[in-house]
Design a protein around this motif. Structure first.
Motif, PDB file in Angstrom:
ATOM      1  N   GLY A  24      52.358 -59.547 -27.651  1.00  0.00           N
ATOM      2  CA  GLY A  24      53.477 -58.988 -28.413  1.00  0.00           C
ATOM      3  C   GLY A  24      54.746 -59.796 -28.180  1.00  0.00           C
ATOM      4  O   GLY A  24      55.223 -59.920 -27.042  1.00  0.00           O
ATOM      5  N   GLU A  60      51.421 -63.535 -30.360  1.00  0.00           N
ATOM      6  CA  GLU A  60      52.077 -62.682 -31.351  1.00  0.00           C
ATOM      7  C   GLU A  60      51.350 -62.804 -32.683  1.00  0.00           C
ATOM      8  O   GLU A  60      51.176 -63.896 -33.198  1.00  0.00           O
ATOM      9  N   LYS A  61      50.956 -61.660 -33.231  1.00  0.00           N
ATOM     10  CA  LYS A  61      50.128 -61.754 -34.447  1.00  0.00           C
ATOM     11  C   LYS A  61      50.932 -62.121 -35.678  1.00  0.00           C
ATOM     12  O   LYS A  61      50.362 -62.582 -36.661  1.00  0.00           O
ATOM     13  N   ALA A  83      64.245 -49.170 -26.622  1.00  0.00           N
ATOM     14  CA  ALA A  83      64.179 -50.099 -25.498  1.00  0.00           C
ATOM     15  C   ALA A  83      64.759 -51.476 -25.639  1.00  0.00           C
ATOM     16  O   ALA A  83      64.651 -52.257 -24.718  1.00  0.00           O
ATOM     17  N   LEU A  84      65.373 -51.796 -26.758  1.00  0.00           N
ATOM     18  CA  LEU A  84      65.991 -53.123 -26.779  1.00  0.00           C
ATOM     19  C   LEU A  84      66.907 -53.265 -25.558  1.00  0.00           C
ATOM     20  O   LEU A  84      66.888 -54.269 -24.846  1.00  0.00           O
ATOM     21  N   LYS A  85      67.691 -52.226 -25.334  1.00  0.00           N
ATOM     22  CA  LYS A  85      68.709 -52.298 -24.277  1.00  0.00           C
ATOM     23  C   LYS A  85      68.120 -52.614 -22.906  1.00  0.00           C
ATOM     24  O   LYS A  85      68.763 -53.185 -22.059  1.00  0.00           O
ATOM     25  N   CYS A 105      61.155 -57.972 -28.326  1.00  0.00           N
ATOM     26  CA  CYS A 105      62.158 -58.238 -27.288  1.00  0.00           C
ATOM     27  C   CYS A 105      61.595 -57.950 -25.890  1.00  0.00           C
ATOM     28  O   CYS A 105      61.923 -58.664 -24.936  1.00  0.00           O
ATOM     29  N   LEU A 106      60.695 -56.966 -25.779  1.00  0.00           N
ATOM     30  CA  LEU A 106      60.181 -56.648 -24.441  1.00  0.00           C
ATOM     31  C   LEU A 106      59.199 -57.723 -23.972  1.00  0.00           C
ATOM     32  O   LEU A 106      59.268 -58.181 -22.824  1.00  0.00           O
ATOM     33  N   ILE A 133      72.299 -51.675 -30.113  1.00  0.00           N
ATOM     34  CA  ILE A 133      73.263 -50.969 -29.266  1.00  0.00           C
ATOM     35  C   ILE A 133      72.724 -50.927 -27.834  1.00  0.00           C
ATOM     36  O   ILE A 133      71.542 -50.628 -27.622  1.00  0.00           O
ATOM     37  N   VAL A 183      45.428 -60.609 -31.089  1.00  0.00           N
ATOM     38  CA  VAL A 183      44.431 -60.230 -30.071  1.00  0.00           C
ATOM     39  C   VAL A 183      43.613 -59.092 -30.648  1.00  0.00           C
ATOM     40  O   VAL A 183      44.183 -58.125 -31.154  1.00  0.00           O
ATOM     41  N   HIS A 208      66.393 -52.780 -35.434  1.00  0.00           N
ATOM     42  CA  HIS A 208      67.102 -51.823 -34.588  1.00  0.00           C
ATOM     43  C   HIS A 208      68.598 -51.951 -34.815  1.00  0.00           C
ATOM     44  O   HIS A 208      69.036 -52.743 -35.656  1.00  0.00           O
ATOM     45  N   SER A 209      69.375 -51.203 -34.038  1.00  0.00           N
ATOM     46  CA  SER A 209      70.829 -51.204 -34.252  1.00  0.00           C
ATOM     47  C   SER A 209      71.569 -52.031 -33.207  1.00  0.00           C
ATOM     48  O   SER A 209      72.801 -52.062 -33.219  1.00  0.00           O
ATOM     49  N   SER A 227      61.988 -47.818 -40.794  1.00  0.00           N
ATOM     50  CA  SER A 227      61.516 -48.359 -39.539  1.00  0.00           C
ATOM     51  C   SER A 227      60.782 -47.243 -38.806  1.00  0.00           C
ATOM     52  O   SER A 227      60.561 -46.152 -39.380  1.00  0.00           O
ATOM     53  N   TYR A 278      54.679 -53.319 -41.203  1.00  0.00           N
ATOM     54  CA  TYR A 278      54.781 -54.580 -41.945  1.00  0.00           C
ATOM     55  C   TYR A 278      54.590 -54.411 -43.455  1.00  0.00           C
ATOM     56  O   TYR A 278      54.559 -55.399 -44.182  1.00  0.00           O
ATOM     57  N   LEU A 285      59.430 -54.107 -34.338  1.00  0.00           N
ATOM     58  CA  LEU A 285      60.636 -53.267 -34.282  1.00  0.00           C
ATOM     59  C   LEU A 285      61.826 -54.047 -33.771  1.00  0.00           C
ATOM     60  O   LEU A 285      62.975 -53.647 -33.976  1.00  0.00           O
ATOM     61  N   SER A 286      61.558 -55.176 -33.123  1.00  0.00           N
ATOM     62  CA  SER A 286      62.661 -55.948 -32.535  1.00  0.00           C
ATOM     63  C   SER A 286      63.553 -56.601 -33.576  1.00  0.00           C
ATOM     64  O   SER A 286      64.561 -57.199 -33.229  1.00  0.00           O
TER      65      SER A 286
HETATM   66  C1  LIG Z   1      66.092 -47.640 -36.570  1.00  0.00           C
HETATM   67  C2  LIG Z   1      65.979 -48.052 -35.126  1.00  0.00           C
HETATM   68  C3  LIG Z   1      67.130 -48.350 -34.396  1.00  0.00           C
HETATM   69  C4  LIG Z   1      67.036 -48.708 -33.056  1.00  0.00           C
HETATM   70  N1  LIG Z   1      68.183 -49.012 -32.378  1.00  0.00           N
HETATM   71  C5  LIG Z   1      68.105 -49.356 -31.075  1.00  0.00           C
HETATM   72  C6  LIG Z   1      69.289 -49.671 -30.358  1.00  0.00           C
HETATM   73  O1  LIG Z   1      70.393 -49.674 -30.915  1.00  0.00           O
HETATM   74  N2  LIG Z   1      69.178 -49.994 -29.047  1.00  0.00           N
HETATM   75  C7  LIG Z   1      67.972 -50.007 -28.413  1.00  0.00           C
HETATM   76  O2  LIG Z   1      67.939 -50.263 -27.218  1.00  0.00           O
HETATM   77  N3  LIG Z   1      66.823 -49.734 -29.080  1.00  0.00           N
HETATM   78  C8  LIG Z   1      66.866 -49.416 -30.384  1.00  0.00           C
HETATM   79  N4  LIG Z   1      65.721 -49.150 -31.073  1.00  0.00           N
HETATM   80  C9  LIG Z   1      64.425 -49.288 -30.382  1.00  0.00           C
HETATM   81  C10 LIG Z   1      63.986 -50.757 -30.352  1.00  0.00           C
HETATM   82  O3  LIG Z   1      63.973 -51.297 -31.662  1.00  0.00           O
HETATM   83  C11 LIG Z   1      62.574 -50.860 -29.792  1.00  0.00           C
HETATM   84  O4  LIG Z   1      62.452 -50.064 -28.630  1.00  0.00           O
HETATM   85  C12 LIG Z   1      62.230 -52.292 -29.413  1.00  0.00           C
HETATM   86  O5  LIG Z   1      62.511 -53.182 -30.470  1.00  0.00           O
HETATM   87  C13 LIG Z   1      60.769 -52.374 -29.060  1.00  0.00           C
HETATM   88  O6  LIG Z   1      60.479 -53.708 -28.771  1.00  0.00           O
HETATM   89  P1  LIG Z   1      58.998 -54.115 -28.403  1.00  0.00           P
HETATM   90  O7  LIG Z   1      59.063 -55.536 -27.979  1.00  0.00           O
HETATM   91  O8  LIG Z   1      58.396 -53.133 -27.481  1.00  0.00           O
HETATM   92  O9  LIG Z   1      58.179 -53.900 -29.766  1.00  0.00           O
HETATM   93  P2  LIG Z   1      58.033 -54.769 -31.092  1.00  0.00           P
HETATM   94  O10 LIG Z   1      59.283 -55.500 -31.427  1.00  0.00           O
HETATM   95  O11 LIG Z   1      57.473 -53.878 -32.141  1.00  0.00           O
HETATM   96  O12 LIG Z   1      56.968 -55.875 -30.676  1.00  0.00           O
HETATM   97  C14 LIG Z   1      55.601 -55.637 -30.596  1.00  0.00           C
HETATM   98  C15 LIG Z   1      54.952 -56.907 -31.143  1.00  0.00           C
HETATM   99  O13 LIG Z   1      53.560 -56.899 -30.850  1.00  0.00           O
HETATM  100  C16 LIG Z   1      52.910 -57.593 -31.901  1.00  0.00           C
HETATM  101  N5  LIG Z   1      51.493 -57.223 -31.858  1.00  0.00           N
HETATM  102  C17 LIG Z   1      50.985 -55.990 -32.047  1.00  0.00           C
HETATM  103  N6  LIG Z   1      49.650 -56.002 -31.927  1.00  0.00           N
HETATM  104  C18 LIG Z   1      49.309 -57.277 -31.622  1.00  0.00           C
HETATM  105  C19 LIG Z   1      48.051 -57.910 -31.398  1.00  0.00           C
HETATM  106  N7  LIG Z   1      46.912 -57.239 -31.434  1.00  0.00           N
HETATM  107  N8  LIG Z   1      48.063 -59.235 -31.132  1.00  0.00           N
HETATM  108  C20 LIG Z   1      49.229 -59.938 -31.083  1.00  0.00           C
HETATM  109  N9  LIG Z   1      50.442 -59.369 -31.316  1.00  0.00           N
HETATM  110  C21 LIG Z   1      50.466 -58.050 -31.577  1.00  0.00           C
HETATM  111  C22 LIG Z   1      53.630 -57.107 -33.138  1.00  0.00           C
HETATM  112  O14 LIG Z   1      53.441 -57.959 -34.243  1.00  0.00           O
HETATM  113  C23 LIG Z   1      55.077 -57.024 -32.663  1.00  0.00           C
HETATM  114  O15 LIG Z   1      55.820 -58.185 -32.975  1.00  0.00           O
HETATM  115  C24 LIG Z   1      65.774 -48.769 -32.420  1.00  0.00           C
HETATM  116  C25 LIG Z   1      64.615 -48.477 -33.138  1.00  0.00           C
HETATM  117  C26 LIG Z   1      64.709 -48.129 -34.477  1.00  0.00           C
HETATM  118  C27 LIG Z   1      63.460 -47.814 -35.230  1.00  0.00           C
END
Ligand SMILES: Cc1cc2nc3c(=O)[nH]c(=O)nc-3n(C[C@H](O)[C@H](O)[C@H](O)COP(=O)(O)OP(=O)(O)OC[C@H]3O[C@@H](n4cnc5c(N)ncnc54)[C@H](O)[C@@H]3O)c2cc1C
Length: 431
Positions: A22, A49-50, A377-379, A25-26, A64, A191, A61-62, A347, A310, A57-58
């Motif tokens: 994945g 990353e697929k 969890a961006l933060k 951002c995490l 913040i 994966v 988001h907003s 989203s 997507y 979700l990265s």
């Molecule tokens: C409207 C909205 C506003 C938000 N605002 C905030 C904010 O202001 N501040 C904050 O802290 N958080 C905010 N969030 C939350 C934040 O967006 C998420 O918590 C954060 O982006 C999650 O990141 P991630 O890396 O866990 O997930 P993702 O960014 O979803 O990354 C997961 C990745 O895994 C990849 N993947 C999945 N399956 C596979 C596979 N089998 N093989 C390879 N790759 C794969 C996907 O393609 C994806 O890119 C908000 C969320 C929303 C919906």
């Protein structure tokens, strides 16, 4: 340009110290911290990353970064993460511009239970050294330059240390940091299965670009995690809660660019200014146990799983949704009139049954580590990266003041998830 076959061969011949699944951002944060902590060792770290880096979700988001949280431990981590965001260079090798806009929280005071929750939160945050205090109506008027409607029955809290980042700058920083930290980014690489040894450890990933060997695996696949790990009998309880976000063009005379973020729990809306003339808004995660249960029930009816994120249809909002948001804006910002709609999208919050993260080692597969954000969890990205890197590279739990047990996947083991939703144990004011 090498052929797909050559690319597959190249991937297959590598053995990684850690593969992060994945590229959100995490996942990115974990890879940077792990590689940095490996120091001079020649071992390699990859993100698989697929789609492309930040596609999930990265990029929806907003941006913040705030600390107030119903869990004091989560708040403590967010406070540290805020400092990391302000000086990212030592851990990611890049910096990101930020604005310290602060945030005003708005809640109802007429319900005794609700205001007690907010007072308890204020006390808990102050114990953590987080500046989160009730402010007067006059303070709100001054901080927002009279842009916000003030209601006598409402109470207002102010958190001055809250940051506003910019989403494209975060994505840009992730890409630059990946290069600087020598991370192998395998994009368009999905994966779909795992090989395990007799002890259950994962030895290889089966991907759309062939087999990848690895010593450690980080699950940063967010909303896709449940489906991905179901095949090897691991239950990762994550569901999607739909939400829509919308942008409006506004005048600086109506809403000043310097306005703090408005976390309006009366109208159920977060508002922030993007640079230029944009007012951005979306609904917060639902804190009500029944709503969370409903999100989990929907998972079974969604054959696309998290891939619904997507779907091209996600890039709009319908008239009813728009009207709903316009109503919230008009009632909170009376000077603005009817603002000009400037684009919106659907989203999803990748929520867990108790709205807490899933962070740390897996309980059954000893070389697997989870880093999932529970919709907020961006933060936390830089601190989660450091925590996962400490577990994997330094083989130690995080430093004294941080205890991640509350966020361990072990809490769900053998548990009927509906237990979480039967008793209303979730705090309604949980941030
Ligand atoms: C409207 C909205 C506003 C938000 N605002 C905030 C904010 O202001 N501040 C904050 O802290 N958080 C905010 N969030 C939350 C934040 O967006 C998420 O918590 C954060 O982006 C999650 O990141 P991630 O890396 O866990 O997930 P993702 O960014 O979803 O990354 C997961 C990745 O895994 C990849 N993947 C999945 N399956 C596979 C596979 N089998 N093989 C390879 N790759 C794969 C996907 O393609 C994806 O890119 C908000 C969320 C929303 C919906």
């Amino acid at each position: 340009m090498g052929s797909l076959f050559e690319k597959e061969k190249a991937v297959m011949s590598k053995k990684y110290h850690t593969v992060v699944i994945g590229g959100g951002c995490l996942g990115a944060a974990c890879s940077f911290s792990i590689r940095r902590k490996l120091g001079n060792k020649a071992e390699k770290v990859a993100i698989v990353e697929k789609k492309v880096l930040g596609a999930g979700l990265s990029s929806r988001h907003s941006a913040i970064v705030r600390s107030a949280n119903a869990s004091p431990m989560a708040a403590r981590m967010a406070k540290i993460a805020t400092q990391y965001w302000k000086n990212l260079q030592p851990i990611w090798g890049v910096d990101i511009p930020f604005e310290q806009s602060g945030a005003i929280w708005i809640a109802e005071s007429h319900s005794g239970k609700s205001s007690k929750n907010w007072m308890d939160l204020e006390q808990a945050m102050q114990k953590e050294g987080i500046d989160f205090t009730m402010i007067s109506h006059q303070d709100v008027t001054e901080l927002t330059r009279n842009a916000v409607k003030i209601v006598p029955e409402e109470i207002y809290y102010y958190e001055p240390d809250v940051l506003q980042l910019d989403s494209p700058q975060i994505l840009n920083a992730m890409q630059t940091a990946a290069q600087k930290n020598n991370i192998d980014i395998l994009e368009h690489c999905e994966v779909f299965d795992f090989e395990q040894d007799t002890r259950n450890d994962i030895t290889a990933l089966h991907t759309s670009q062939g087999k990848i060997l690895t010593k450690h695996v980080v699950n940063a696949a967010g909303g896709w995690s449940s489906e991905l790990f179901a095949g090897i009998g691991l239950r990762i309880p994550v569901a999607l809660e739909p939400v829509y976000a919308a942008n409006f063009l506004v005048s600086v005379n109506d809403i000043p660019e310097s306005m703090p973020i408005i976390a309006d729990y009366v109208n159920q809306a977060y508002f922030r200014r993007w640079r230029g003339s944009i007012l951005h808004m979306h609904q917060p995660r639902r804190r009500n146990a029944k709503d969370i249960a409903r999100s989990f029930s929907r998972a079974a009816m969604n054959p696309d799983g998290a891939n619904v994120i997507y779907d091209a249809l996600s890039f709009n909002v319908n008239h009813q949704q728009l009207d709903n948001y316009l109503g919230k804006i008009i009632s909170r910002f009376p000077r603005i009139g009817k603002p000009v709609y400037a684009g919106g999208y659907h989203s999803f919050f990748d929520i867990t049954p108790d709205l807490k993260f899933i962070l740390g080692s897996d309980t059954r597969v000893s070389n697997l580590y989870h880093c999932l954000g529970a919709g907020q969890a961006l933060k936390y990205a830089p601190i989660f990266g450091e925590i996962i890197a400490e577990l994997i590279v330094e083989k130690r739990m995080p430093a004294d003041s941080i205890d991640i047990e509350e966020f361990s996947i072990a809490r769900f083991a053998d548990k009927d998830l509906s237990e979480y939703w039967r008793s209303d144990s979730l705090q309604p004011s949980a941030l």
